[in-house]
Design an enzyme around this catalytic site. Sequence first.
Site, PDB file in Angstrom:
ATOM      1  N   HIS A  92       0.829  -1.226   0.000  1.00 35.91           N
ATOM      2  CA  HIS A  92       0.000   0.000   0.000  1.00 35.91           C
ATOM      3  C   HIS A  92       0.858   1.269   0.000  1.00 35.91           C
ATOM      4  CE1 HIS A  92      -3.847  -2.161   0.866  1.00 35.91           C
ATOM      5  NE2 HIS A  92      -3.040  -3.006   1.473  1.00 35.91           N
ATOM      6  N   ASN A 165     -10.337  -2.610   2.486  1.00 34.99           N
ATOM      7  CA  ASN A 165     -10.028  -2.682   1.059  1.00 34.99           C
ATOM      8  C   ASN A 165     -11.288  -2.407   0.238  1.00 34.99           C
ATOM      9  OD1 ASN A 165      -7.306  -3.308   1.190  1.00 34.99           O
ATOM     10  ND2 ASN A 165      -7.608  -5.512   1.033  1.00 34.99           N
TER      11      ASN A 165
END
Length: 704
Positions: A92, A165
Site C-alpha cells: 500500500h 479494502n
Amino acid sequence: MRKIMTTNNSRKRKQGKGSAPDVESQRVAGGELHQIAGGKHPALTTNQGVALSDNQNSLRINSRGPTLLEDFILREKITHFDHERIPERIVHARATGAHGFFELTASLKQYTTARVLTEVGEKTPVFTRISTVAGGAGSVDTPRDVRGFAVKFYTKEGNWDLVGNNIPVFFIQDAIKFPDLIHAVKMEPDRGFPQSATAHDTFWDFISLTPESMHMVMWIMSDRTLPRSLRMIEGFGVHSFRLINSAGESTFVKFHWRPKLGLQSTIWDETVKICGADQDFHRRDMFDAIAAGNFPEWEFAVQLFTQKEADEFPFDHLDATKLIPEELVPLRVIGRMVLNRWPNNFFAETEQVAYCPSHVVPGIDFSNDPLLQGRLFSYLDTQLSRLGSPNFHQIPVNAPKCPFANHQRDGHMQMAQPVGRVAYEPNSLSKNSPRETPAAGFHSAAITETGLKDRIRAEAFADHYSQARQFYLSQTAYEQAHIASALVFELSKVEHLYIRETMVGHLRHIENDLAKRVAAGLGFDNMPDAPVAAAPVKKMAPSPALQIIGKMKDTLKGRAIGILIADGSDGAVIKKIKKAATDAGASVKIVAPKVGGAKLADGSMLAADGQLAGTPSVLFDAVAVILSDAGAKALSMEGAAIDFVRDAFGHLKAIAVDQGGQALLKKANVEQDAGVVDTNNKDGFIAAAKTRQWDREKSVRTLA
Ligand code: HDE
C-alpha cells in the site's frame, strides 16, 4: 576579495508574467520581511533560525577553490535532503489521501457505547487514504490491483482506524501466510520486475498452490480492480468486528462504504492506455474533484448479526475469504463520509499517516478472525520501523483530537514536554496525573475461550470454491467475459505451463464454463484435472449486489466529457453540447491540436484545456467530435485524432458527432451504432454518455 555572484543573482531581470523575480532583491538580513514580486517573504533561515545571506553559493576558498567543511549551512541543507525519504510501506505504498468528516445519521446505541456510532448528527473528522497494494510509492495509479481503503476517525474517545479494502474478502485465512503472499505478488527478487502487476509466475504459482485464494481471485480478475475513479469504489472492513453495548453484550458487525456516485470501472484496454496517458490518473482525479468542490462521498453501512445467526451461516464468518451476502444480512446505512480537504502537504499527511487496525475505541472490539488477529500486531510494528519512533502518534495527522495522557516517556523525537516528578501509576505524589477510567474506559468483550493449543485451521474454513462460484454466477454476461479474459491475459504471461494448468483445474470447481473459456483462451487441447477439493462445492443463490454494472448510477455527476475541436469548428454546436453535459453534472474539457486553442468558424478563438496528443479519449467517459470538413480532413492525417475516436468507440463510450466528426469516424473505420449520436440529438448523447455501450463489445474485441 570581491564576492563573485552567479549569473542568477547578478543578472537583472525584467519583471513580468512568467519571468523570474529579481534574485538579488531576495537577500534579507536578520528576520526582516522583504518586499518582492508583490509579496511579503519571511527570512530564509537554517533549522536553528539563523538567517541566510546567500542561498546560491557554498562557502569556498577562491571562486574555483575547495568547499569548506565549515559550511554548516550547506551541510545542514544537504543532510536534511539526504534523509527526506523514509522507508515506504511494504504494501500500500502508492496512495491518495484526503481530510473530511463522518456524520452519523442513525444511532447504534442498542449495540454499542462508541459515541461515534451513537451520537446522531455528530461530525467526526477523518483522514482517508486509498492505495494500491503491490507497487512502490512511485508506481502508477492504475495497475490491476486491490485498492486499500483506510479511514482514521478522530473521535471524541480516541482514534478509530478502519483499515479496509475495496474488495470484501482477502486472499488468505491466516496471518502467517501474508509475507508469502506479498513476496509472491511483488516484483520477482532476482530480476526486479514486474512492478505492481499480478501477471507473472511467482504470483500465480503461489495462488495455484493456495486454494483458499480462489474467491479473491474472482474479485481481482473482475473490473473491481480497474476503478474509473477512487470516488467510485466501495470500501469494506473485511473482517467481522464486535460492537459492545452498555450492558456488555456484543454483536458482530461488518463495515461497508458505498460511493454516492455509484460504482464504475474501466475496461482493461482502457486501463492500460490511461496508464500511459496519466500515471497519476486517480490522484489527479481526486485532487481536481476536491478543488472543484465536488466532494467525494460515501454511505457508511453495517451488517449486524449475533453468534446464533452466525452459527446458521453456510460458511464461517471468521474466515476472511468469505463475505456475508447482503441478501442474507441486509446493510443498514448509518452515516456518510465526505472528503472535502486535500492535505496541505503530501509527505506530512498522506505519507506519515499511520493506520493500525488495533486502534479501536470503547464499544468496538475484535473478532477471532485469524487474519485480523495477525494484523493487530503487524501495523504497530510497521509504524515503528517506517516512522522510526514510538512517538509517531505525535505527528499531527496521527495525533488524537481528544485529550490524551499517560506515563509513557521519552523516545526518539519526543515532542511533548511532560511536567512534574511523576511518570508512573499508581502514585500518591501527584493530584492530577492520569488514572484509569473503570466504567467508560476500553473493555474487551468478555468471552470464554477454551480448547487445544495447536497450529490448527478450522474445519469450517475448508470450503474454498462455493463463494467464488457464487461471485462468478452473480455477474452479468459482460462481466463474466471480462473475468475470463483477465484470467487468459494474466495466465498467458505465466511462463510455466503447469502453473497455468493448475489454475484452470481450480476454475473447474468454480464453474466449468469459466474453466472451458480460459482453457480455450490459453490454447489448451485437453482440460487439466481439477485438484481434490477439501470440501464439497455448495450451491449458493446469486447475489446481484456483487456486480459492478448493476451498481453503476445513471448519472454524469463525477464524470468527464471531452470535446475534440479544430480550426473551423462550429462554436454554437460546441456551446450546446458543453452546456448539456455541464447541466447533467459532467466536467467538460475542450481538446484541440494546439493548447492555445482553435479558430472557430465565426473567427473567434476557443482555448483548449488539453492538447490532442496529451489528452486522449481514455481520460473521458464520453466524447464529442465537432469539426469542419477542413478540420476533419486535417485531423484524419493525425494518429492521435484517429486513436481518439477509435479508442472512444473501442472502450464502449458514447460519441457525439456533427458532419465533420462523422468524416473523422469514417476515416478511422469506426462503425455507427446506437452509441454514436448526432450532435443535433443532445439529449440522446447525454443519455448514452451515462452508461457504456456494452453490446458494442463483441464487435470490437474477442473476449474469452
Ligand atoms: Fe494490511 N498492512 N496486512 N491488509 N493494509 C499494511 O501497514 C498486513 C490486510 C491494508 O493507507 C501495512 O502501515 C498483514 C487485509 C491497508 O497506510 C502492514 C496482513 C486488509 C493498508 C500490513 C494484512 C489490509 C495496509 C504496511 C495479514 C484489508 C494501507 C504499511 C494478516 C482488510 C494503510 C502499514 C495505509 C497496510 C500488514 C492484510 C488492508 C505491513 C500482516 C486483510 C488499506 O503492516
